[in-house]
Design an enzyme around this catalytic site. Sequence first.
Site, PDB file in Angstrom:
ATOM      1  N   ARG A 144      -7.228 -15.792   8.072  1.00  0.00           N
ATOM      2  CA  ARG A 144      -7.516 -16.652   9.217  1.00  0.00           C
ATOM      3  C   ARG A 144      -8.408 -17.850   8.924  1.00  0.00           C
ATOM      4  O   ARG A 144      -8.182 -18.925   9.501  1.00  0.00           O
ATOM      5  CB  ARG A 144      -8.111 -15.806  10.351  1.00  0.00           C
ATOM      6  CG  ARG A 144      -7.058 -14.947  11.036  1.00  0.00           C
ATOM      7  CD  ARG A 144      -7.658 -13.899  11.953  1.00  0.00           C
ATOM      8  NE  ARG A 144      -8.244 -12.788  11.200  1.00  0.00           N
ATOM      9  CZ  ARG A 144      -8.636 -11.646  11.741  1.00  0.00           C
ATOM     10  NH1 ARG A 144      -8.521 -11.468  13.051  1.00  0.00           N
ATOM     11  NH2 ARG A 144      -9.137 -10.684  11.001  1.00  0.00           N
ATOM     12  N   THR A 163       9.462   8.890  -5.164  1.00  0.00           N
ATOM     13  CA  THR A 163       9.776   7.820  -4.222  1.00  0.00           C
ATOM     14  C   THR A 163       9.007   6.554  -4.564  1.00  0.00           C
ATOM     15  O   THR A 163       9.559   5.448  -4.531  1.00  0.00           O
ATOM     16  CB  THR A 163       9.455   8.259  -2.784  1.00  0.00           C
ATOM     17  OG1 THR A 163      10.274   9.376  -2.450  1.00  0.00           O
ATOM     18  CG2 THR A 163       9.698   7.131  -1.791  1.00  0.00           C
ATOM     19  N   LYS A 172       0.820  -1.221   0.000  1.00  0.00           N
ATOM     20  CA  LYS A 172       0.000   0.000   0.000  1.00  0.00           C
ATOM     21  C   LYS A 172       0.855   1.273   0.000  1.00  0.00           C
ATOM     22  O   LYS A 172       0.697   2.162   0.832  1.00  0.00           O
ATOM     23  CB  LYS A 172      -0.944   0.017   1.205  1.00  0.00           C
ATOM     24  CG  LYS A 172      -1.898  -1.170   1.290  1.00  0.00           C
ATOM     25  CD  LYS A 172      -2.778  -1.074   2.524  1.00  0.00           C
ATOM     26  CE  LYS A 172      -3.757  -2.235   2.628  1.00  0.00           C
ATOM     27  NZ  LYS A 172      -3.081  -3.505   2.988  1.00  0.00           N
TER      28      LYS A 172
END
Length: 230
Positions: free
Chosen positions: A209, A70, A63
């Site tokens: 999960r 940059t 993200k």
Amino acid sequence: MREERPIIALDFPSFEEVKSFLSLFPADERLYVKIGMELYYAEGPDIVRYIKSLGHSVFLDLKLHDIPNTVRSTMAVLSRLGIDMTTVQAAGGVEMLRAAREGLGQGPILIAVTQLTSTSEEQMREDQNIQSTLIASVLHYAKRTAQAKLDGVVCSAHEVKVIKAEVPVGFVCLTPGIRPTGADIGDQKRVMTPHQARAIGSDYIVLGRPITRAADPVKAYHQIKAEWNR
């Protein structure tokens, strides 16, 4: 362009835990896995190289959100790792998104995060001072992402139909916040099942999960994969 494999979020803090988890799967099974910030910051590029050496596809979810130069140079570095997909923040603006595309090149899939699936409309208004509806904000970011010539966005499955009606054909939607029927939704606020996500038009789904913490992760993965593809 729908990906048949659910993407497994490797939400582990260490190399050893990743190795242990991946060793549960047959050697010839080619997975699609997500490396997030925790794992990448802990283990660095070597974790990507290791997973790629096993033949798996890698979604590196960092993200990025910084000044265009940059982001451009960072994407150029990431492209050398052989990743298959990565992310930037749509809020960085069109100039930054275009810089990301330039740095990454045309090989890997590049998608932008709209609003996190943990974000409610109330939180968006209070924390980001965005006074529109949540779906309006997501759609705005998706259109700007398409304008910047990225491949798609990360969004809730609830937003896929609205987005795809407004962007070019082939623009992909990756949806986290996917949970099998009856599963704990955790910290996600906008969730769907794999079958619902497919029906709504999602191209990629991400689960952590429900697979990584299952009593039998391999069985859980194949059950979810079957639901995603039926």
